[in-house]
Each structure stands twice: as C-alpha cells, then as structure tokens.
Design a protein around this motif. Sequence first.
Motif, PDB file in Angstrom:
ATOM      1  N   LEU A 114     -38.468 -21.609  43.355  1.00 51.20           N
ATOM      2  CA  LEU A 114     -37.855 -22.780  42.742  1.00 51.20           C
ATOM      3  C   LEU A 114     -37.968 -22.787  41.215  1.00 51.20           C
ATOM      4  O   LEU A 114     -36.987 -23.047  40.515  1.00 51.20           O
ATOM      5  CB  LEU A 114     -38.495 -24.048  43.329  1.00 51.20           C
ATOM      6  CG  LEU A 114     -37.987 -25.372  42.817  1.00 51.20           C
ATOM      7  CD1 LEU A 114     -36.542 -25.564  43.218  1.00 51.20           C
ATOM      8  CD2 LEU A 114     -38.841 -26.494  43.370  1.00 51.20           C
ATOM      9  N   GLU A 115     -39.153 -22.487  40.687  1.00 52.58           N
ATOM     10  CA  GLU A 115     -39.358 -22.541  39.239  1.00 52.58           C
ATOM     11  C   GLU A 115     -38.449 -21.559  38.510  1.00 52.58           C
ATOM     12  O   GLU A 115     -37.862 -21.889  37.473  1.00 52.58           O
ATOM     13  CB  GLU A 115     -40.830 -22.259  38.885  1.00 52.58           C
ATOM     14  CG  GLU A 115     -41.805 -23.328  39.358  1.00 52.58           C
ATOM     15  CD  GLU A 115     -42.172 -23.183  40.827  1.00 52.58           C
ATOM     16  OE1 GLU A 115     -41.942 -22.103  41.412  1.00 52.58           O
ATOM     17  OE2 GLU A 115     -42.656 -24.173  41.402  1.00 52.58           O
ATOM     18  N   ASN A 116     -38.296 -20.339  39.063  1.00 55.64           N
ATOM     19  CA  ASN A 116     -37.432 -19.336  38.430  1.00 55.64           C
ATOM     20  C   ASN A 116     -35.970 -19.777  38.447  1.00 55.64           C
ATOM     21  O   ASN A 116     -35.244 -19.574  37.474  1.00 55.64           O
ATOM     22  CB  ASN A 116     -37.570 -17.983  39.135  1.00 55.64           C
ATOM     23  CG  ASN A 116     -38.941 -17.373  38.945  1.00 55.64           C
ATOM     24  OD1 ASN A 116     -39.663 -17.732  38.018  1.00 55.64           O
ATOM     25  ND2 ASN A 116     -39.312 -16.461  39.827  1.00 55.64           N
ATOM     26  N   VAL A 117     -35.544 -20.377  39.562  1.00 53.83           N
ATOM     27  CA  VAL A 117     -34.160 -20.827  39.672  1.00 53.83           C
ATOM     28  C   VAL A 117     -33.891 -21.937  38.655  1.00 53.83           C
ATOM     29  O   VAL A 117     -32.868 -21.927  37.955  1.00 53.83           O
ATOM     30  CB  VAL A 117     -33.847 -21.304  41.111  1.00 53.83           C
ATOM     31  CG1 VAL A 117     -32.490 -21.976  41.189  1.00 53.83           C
ATOM     32  CG2 VAL A 117     -33.909 -20.137  42.080  1.00 53.83           C
ATOM     33  N   ILE A 118     -34.811 -22.899  38.539  1.00 51.93           N
ATOM     34  CA  ILE A 118     -34.640 -23.993  37.578  1.00 51.93           C
ATOM     35  C   ILE A 118     -34.568 -23.444  36.159  1.00 51.93           C
ATOM     36  O   ILE A 118     -33.691 -23.838  35.370  1.00 51.93           O
ATOM     37  CB  ILE A 118     -35.775 -25.028  37.722  1.00 51.93           C
ATOM     38  CG1 ILE A 118     -35.630 -25.784  39.046  1.00 51.93           C
ATOM     39  CG2 ILE A 118     -35.786 -26.001  36.551  1.00 51.93           C
ATOM     40  CD1 ILE A 118     -36.785 -26.703  39.375  1.00 51.93           C
ATOM     41  N   GLU A 119     -35.460 -22.529  35.831  1.00 46.13           N
ATOM     42  CA  GLU A 119     -35.480 -21.948  34.483  1.00 46.13           C
ATOM     43  C   GLU A 119     -34.177 -21.204  34.201  1.00 46.13           C
ATOM     44  O   GLU A 119     -33.587 -21.336  33.123  1.00 46.13           O
ATOM     45  CB  GLU A 119     -36.682 -21.003  34.339  1.00 46.13           C
ATOM     46  CG  GLU A 119     -36.885 -20.472  32.950  1.00 46.13           C
ATOM     47  CD  GLU A 119     -37.122 -21.569  31.922  1.00 46.13           C
ATOM     48  OE1 GLU A 119     -36.655 -21.422  30.790  1.00 46.13           O
ATOM     49  OE2 GLU A 119     -37.769 -22.581  32.260  1.00 46.13           O
ATOM     50  N   THR A 120     -33.680 -20.443  35.152  1.00 45.48           N
ATOM     51  CA  THR A 120     -32.429 -19.700  34.979  1.00 45.48           C
ATOM     52  C   THR A 120     -31.246 -20.655  34.789  1.00 45.48           C
ATOM     53  O   THR A 120     -30.397 -20.443  33.921  1.00 45.48           O
ATOM     54  CB  THR A 120     -32.174 -18.777  36.189  1.00 45.48           C
ATOM     55  OG1 THR A 120     -33.293 -17.900  36.339  1.00 45.48           O
ATOM     56  CG2 THR A 120     -30.920 -17.957  35.996  1.00 45.48           C
ATOM     57  N   LEU A 121     -31.185 -21.706  35.602  1.00 50.04           N
ATOM     58  CA  LEU A 121     -30.097 -22.684  35.462  1.00 50.04           C
ATOM     59  C   LEU A 121     -30.115 -23.327  34.078  1.00 50.04           C
ATOM     60  O   LEU A 121     -29.067 -23.520  33.456  1.00 50.04           O
ATOM     61  CB  LEU A 121     -30.201 -23.752  36.558  1.00 50.04           C
ATOM     62  CG  LEU A 121     -29.839 -23.312  37.978  1.00 50.04           C
ATOM     63  CD1 LEU A 121     -30.222 -24.384  38.992  1.00 50.04           C
ATOM     64  CD2 LEU A 121     -28.364 -22.964  38.086  1.00 50.04           C
ATOM     65  N   GLY A 125     -27.374 -23.031  30.765  1.00 47.38           N
ATOM     66  CA  GLY A 125     -26.718 -24.281  30.392  1.00 47.38           C
ATOM     67  C   GLY A 125     -26.151 -25.034  31.583  1.00 47.38           C
ATOM     68  O   GLY A 125     -25.277 -25.877  31.431  1.00 47.38           O
ATOM     69  N   LEU A 126     -26.617 -24.759  32.770  1.00 41.55           N
ATOM     70  CA  LEU A 126     -26.131 -25.418  33.980  1.00 41.55           C
ATOM     71  C   LEU A 126     -27.058 -26.574  34.354  1.00 41.55           C
ATOM     72  O   LEU A 126     -27.571 -26.652  35.470  1.00 41.55           O
ATOM     73  CB  LEU A 126     -26.024 -24.391  35.126  1.00 41.55           C
ATOM     74  CG  LEU A 126     -25.061 -23.226  34.851  1.00 41.55           C
ATOM     75  CD1 LEU A 126     -25.168 -22.179  35.949  1.00 41.55           C
ATOM     76  CD2 LEU A 126     -23.641 -23.733  34.722  1.00 41.55           C
ATOM     77  N   HIS A 127     -27.267 -27.491  33.406  1.00 43.95           N
ATOM     78  CA  HIS A 127     -28.185 -28.619  33.588  1.00 43.95           C
ATOM     79  C   HIS A 127     -27.726 -29.572  34.691  1.00 43.95           C
ATOM     80  O   HIS A 127     -28.535 -30.297  35.252  1.00 43.95           O
ATOM     81  CB  HIS A 127     -28.370 -29.374  32.267  1.00 43.95           C
ATOM     82  CG  HIS A 127     -28.978 -28.528  31.196  1.00 43.95           C
ATOM     83  ND1 HIS A 127     -30.308 -28.210  31.151  1.00 43.95           N
ATOM     84  CD2 HIS A 127     -28.408 -27.894  30.131  1.00 43.95           C
ATOM     85  CE1 HIS A 127     -30.557 -27.442  30.116  1.00 43.95           C
ATOM     86  NE2 HIS A 127     -29.408 -27.223  29.469  1.00 43.95           N
ATOM     87  N   ARG A 128     -26.431 -29.578  35.007  1.00 40.80           N
ATOM     88  CA  ARG A 128     -25.933 -30.488  36.051  1.00 40.80           C
ATOM     89  C   ARG A 128     -26.476 -30.117  37.423  1.00 40.80           C
ATOM     90  O   ARG A 128     -26.404 -30.908  38.356  1.00 40.80           O
ATOM     91  CB  ARG A 128     -24.406 -30.496  36.055  1.00 40.80           C
ATOM     92  CG  ARG A 128     -23.769 -29.183  36.469  1.00 40.80           C
ATOM     93  CD  ARG A 128     -22.250 -29.265  36.347  1.00 40.80           C
ATOM     94  NE  ARG A 128     -21.603 -28.025  36.683  1.00 40.80           N
ATOM     95  CZ  ARG A 128     -21.397 -27.009  35.866  1.00 40.80           C
ATOM     96  NH1 ARG A 128     -21.838 -27.084  34.606  1.00 40.80           N
ATOM     97  NH2 ARG A 128     -20.792 -25.918  36.264  1.00 40.80           N
ATOM     98  N   PHE A 129     -27.021 -28.906  37.556  1.00 36.53           N
ATOM     99  CA  PHE A 129     -27.590 -28.493  38.836  1.00 36.53           C
ATOM    100  C   PHE A 129     -29.100 -28.711  38.904  1.00 36.53           C
ATOM    101  O   PHE A 129     -29.743 -28.316  39.867  1.00 36.53           O
ATOM    102  CB  PHE A 129     -27.272 -27.016  39.111  1.00 36.53           C
ATOM    103  CG  PHE A 129     -25.804 -26.739  39.220  1.00 36.53           C
ATOM    104  CD1 PHE A 129     -25.038 -27.389  40.177  1.00 36.53           C
ATOM    105  CD2 PHE A 129     -25.190 -25.840  38.375  1.00 36.53           C
ATOM    106  CE1 PHE A 129     -23.681 -27.142  40.287  1.00 36.53           C
ATOM    107  CE2 PHE A 129     -23.833 -25.588  38.481  1.00 36.53           C
ATOM    108  CZ  PHE A 129     -23.074 -26.241  39.433  1.00 36.53           C
ATOM    109  N   VAL A 130     -29.666 -29.328  37.867  1.00 38.23           N
ATOM    110  CA  VAL A 130     -31.098 -29.614  37.834  1.00 38.23           C
ATOM    111  C   VAL A 130     -31.277 -31.126  37.827  1.00 38.23           C
ATOM    112  O   VAL A 130     -30.754 -31.811  36.950  1.00 38.23           O
ATOM    113  CB  VAL A 130     -31.773 -28.988  36.597  1.00 38.23           C
ATOM    114  CG1 VAL A 130     -33.260 -29.311  36.573  1.00 38.23           C
ATOM    115  CG2 VAL A 130     -31.556 -27.481  36.583  1.00 38.23           C
ATOM    116  N   ARG A 131     -31.993 -31.641  38.792  1.00 39.45           N
ATOM    117  CA  ARG A 131     -32.220 -33.078  38.916  1.00 39.45           C
ATOM    118  C   ARG A 131     -33.519 -33.447  38.197  1.00 39.45           C
ATOM    119  O   ARG A 131     -34.544 -32.826  38.386  1.00 39.45           O
ATOM    120  CB  ARG A 131     -32.321 -33.454  40.397  1.00 39.45           C
ATOM    121  CG  ARG A 131     -32.498 -34.921  40.647  1.00 39.45           C
ATOM    122  CD  ARG A 131     -32.567 -35.230  42.126  1.00 39.45           C
ATOM    123  NE  ARG A 131     -31.297 -34.914  42.758  1.00 39.45           N
ATOM    124  CZ  ARG A 131     -31.160 -34.478  44.001  1.00 39.45           C
ATOM    125  NH1 ARG A 131     -32.218 -34.297  44.759  1.00 39.45           N
ATOM    126  NH2 ARG A 131     -29.985 -34.234  44.508  1.00 39.45           N
TER     127      ARG A 131
END
Length: 173
Positions: A114-121, A125-131
């Motif tokens: 999860l942490e790696n996916v959030i950091e990559t997003l 610049g895909l902040h809309r996919f991070v809550r």
Amino acid sequence: MLKQKKRIKAAASVYVVQSKEQATEAIKCLGDIQRELIRLETEMNDQIAIITASFSSNIETLKQKSTQLQKGIQIWCEANRDELTNNGKIKTANLVTGEVQWRNRPPSCIIRSLENVIETLKQLGLHRFVRTKEEVNKEAILNEPNIVAHIPGITIKKDVEDFAIVPFEQQVN
C-alpha cells in the motif's frame, strides 16, 4: 377529563444487602453462580463437540459428493454453453430441476504494498486516487480539554465510575 402524564418509574431492586455479613455471603453466592455457569457452558460445549464429531464424517462425504456433482455439471454446461444460452443471448438456462447461470462479477481492485502504491500515485500527480481522511483527534482533546470546552458538539466525560464485583477464585496449577 384531562389525561394524566404517565410517570416512568425505575424498576424496584429485588435484593439489597443490609449488612457487611450479607454482602460477604452474597459475593460468595455470586461466585458460586458464576462457577456453575462456567461448568454448564463447558458441559454444553462438550456435548456440542460430541454431536459435531458424530456428524462430521457424513458431512464431509456429502460435501465431496456435492463438489464432484457441481464440477461435472459445470463441465457439461460449459461444453454446451452456446446451446443453453441461445448463443450467448441469455445468461440463465432452465434445466427443469434447476437452472444454471453465468454471471460477471463487478470489477474489483487489489492493492499490494500500500505505501509504495500511494507514493507512486503521488509522484505521478494522481492525487485523485489517494484518499485523505480527516477525523477529530480525541487524544489531543483529552490532553487539553479546557481549550475546546466551549465548542458545541464536544463533551468531555470524566469522573465516570464503574462498580464491579469480583469473587475470589482459587487457581489450580
């Protein structure tokens, strides 16, 4: 005639001890009751285990037969799917004694590390996919209750006292 308001009365206590000796005897009685409850629960669980064991072999046999039948039915239905579904126009086939269905599951998303996916997003610049979840920090409020005491919707409960009765038990090693 005026209708009188109904009063809500507290339920009357059935038993109230009147002395230290009665309290001591009542606690002993409470301990006896709690131990008897444990004995009955244990006996009940023992009987449930016996019943479960007596049925388990039959249940396992039936589960295996059921699985074999399901696989056999599915293999035949897959082989004859076009005929059963009118060349894919329908998703359900009625076979007199029951029906078979083909259903598409809704899409799902599985996240690993999860942490790696959030950091990559975030990097992409895909902040809309991070809550981002906002919530009140109750621990901080309890550390400084005077600062927020005037804010509507915040109530600090303090000096709440619970009463417990713990009969003494002898532990056998």
